[in-house]
Design a protein around this motif. Structure first.
Motif, PDB file in Angstrom:
ATOM      1  N   UNK A 191      -0.231  74.491  33.014  1.00  0.00           N
ATOM      2  CA  UNK A 191      -1.221  75.623  33.793  1.00  0.00           C
ATOM      3  C   UNK A 191      -2.236  75.009  34.254  1.00  0.00           C
ATOM      4  N   UNK A 192      -2.166  75.542  35.580  1.00  0.00           N
ATOM      5  CA  UNK A 192      -3.645  75.264  36.621  1.00  0.00           C
ATOM      6  C   UNK A 192      -4.037  76.496  36.884  1.00  0.00           C
ATOM      7  N   UNK A 193      -5.526  76.447  37.132  1.00  0.00           N
ATOM      8  CA  UNK A 193      -6.185  77.760  37.541  1.00  0.00           C
ATOM      9  C   UNK A 193      -5.334  78.097  39.197  1.00  0.00           C
ATOM     10  N   UNK A 194      -5.230  79.245  39.236  1.00  0.00           N
ATOM     11  CA  UNK A 194      -4.584  79.639  40.757  1.00  0.00           C
ATOM     12  C   UNK A 194      -3.278  79.622  41.045  1.00  0.00           C
ATOM     13  N   UNK A 195      -2.747  79.005  39.695  1.00  0.00           N
ATOM     14  CA  UNK A 195      -1.126  78.569  40.121  1.00  0.00           C
ATOM     15  C   UNK A 195      -0.330  79.272  38.952  1.00  0.00           C
ATOM     16  N   UNK A 196       0.980  79.773  39.333  1.00  0.00           N
ATOM     17  CA  UNK A 196       1.894  79.938  38.169  1.00  0.00           C
ATOM     18  C   UNK A 196       2.064  78.711  37.214  1.00  0.00           C
ATOM     19  N   UNK A 197       2.363  78.930  35.926  1.00  0.00           N
ATOM     20  CA  UNK A 197       2.711  78.156  35.028  1.00  0.00           C
ATOM     21  C   UNK A 197       4.059  77.225  35.318  1.00  0.00           C
ATOM     22  N   UNK A 198       4.152  75.981  35.173  1.00  0.00           N
ATOM     23  CA  UNK A 198       5.172  75.255  35.570  1.00  0.00           C
ATOM     24  C   UNK A 198       5.914  74.674  34.239  1.00  0.00           C
ATOM     25  N   UNK A 199       7.215  74.733  33.935  1.00  0.00           N
ATOM     26  CA  UNK A 199       8.038  74.767  32.697  1.00  0.00           C
ATOM     27  C   UNK A 199       8.965  73.586  33.089  1.00  0.00           C
ATOM     28  N   UNK A 200       8.861  72.834  32.074  1.00  0.00           N
ATOM     29  CA  UNK A 200       9.900  71.595  31.974  1.00  0.00           C
ATOM     30  C   UNK A 200      10.579  71.525  30.764  1.00  0.00           C
ATOM     31  N   UNK A 201      11.796  70.917  30.444  1.00  0.00           N
ATOM     32  CA  UNK A 201      12.479  70.546  29.652  1.00  0.00           C
ATOM     33  C   UNK A 201      13.000  69.120  29.442  1.00  0.00           C
ATOM     34  N   UNK A 202      12.577  68.279  28.492  1.00  0.00           N
ATOM     35  CA  UNK A 202      13.045  66.958  28.243  1.00  0.00           C
ATOM     36  C   UNK A 202      14.073  67.070  26.994  1.00  0.00           C
ATOM     37  N   UNK A 203      15.140  66.177  27.196  1.00  0.00           N
ATOM     38  CA  UNK A 203      16.152  66.352  26.066  1.00  0.00           C
ATOM     39  C   UNK A 203      16.617  65.008  25.998  1.00  0.00           C
TER      40      UNK A 203
END
Length: 158
Positions: free
Chosen positions: A95-107
């Motif tokens: 999460x960064x101010x002014x940006x939509x959250x970025x989501x990642x998955x590691x497996x």
């Protein structure tokens, strides 16, 4: 890494193949992981050596931290971890101010020394030793953070 070119440019060309820092175990099924090991064998010259470094499954699973949060360069990073179907699953949200959250998955798949040794053998590789660290410590299934497998191409493919 599962399908090297068949033009001969990789066949029996290398004295050693190294796979470090848990770069093995990201495919969904063991058959795909086995393809990687077979390609390692294919790339090695007769007598060639390999190093395969993975997380030690027992050590990783027992003290797994289920949730953590940190701030790096102004970004809030949260990570959730769990063991699911033999894989360490890590979900990351940045999460960064002014940006939509970025989501990642590691497996990444967790392998016991016995299972991975059997896969190496099936791929035409022979295991010589297992280390528990880059400092050359003996492997201990309960205490070693790493499982660093060192071996060679078997003379005759199965």
């Amino acid at each position: 890494m599962r399908a090297l070119p068949d033009d001969g440019s990789f066949a029996e060309r290398f004295d050693a193949v190294v796979n470090l820092f848990t770069s093995f175990g990201y495919f969904e099924d063991d058959g795909e992981q086995l393809k990687v090991l077979r390609q390692i064998r294919k790339a090695l010259k007769p007598g060639g050596r390999f190093v395969l470094d993975v997380m030690n499954a027992t050590y990783t699973a027992e003290p797994l931290v289920p949730y953590s949060k940190r701030v790096e360069q102004g970004a809030a990073i949260s990570e959730t971890r769990r063991i699911e179907g033999g894989f360490v699953m890590k979900r990351i949200v940045v999460r960064e101010a002014g940006r939509p959250p970025r989501r990642y998955v590691e497996r990444v798949k967790l392998y016991s020394a016995e299972t991975l040794t059997a896969m190496l053998y099936e791929a035409g590789l022979a295991l010589d030793t297992v280390y528990g660290s880059y400092e050359g410590e003996a492997y201990d299934a309960r205490r070693s953070r790493r499982m660093i497998m060192v071996g060679r191409r078997k003379e005759h493919e199965l």
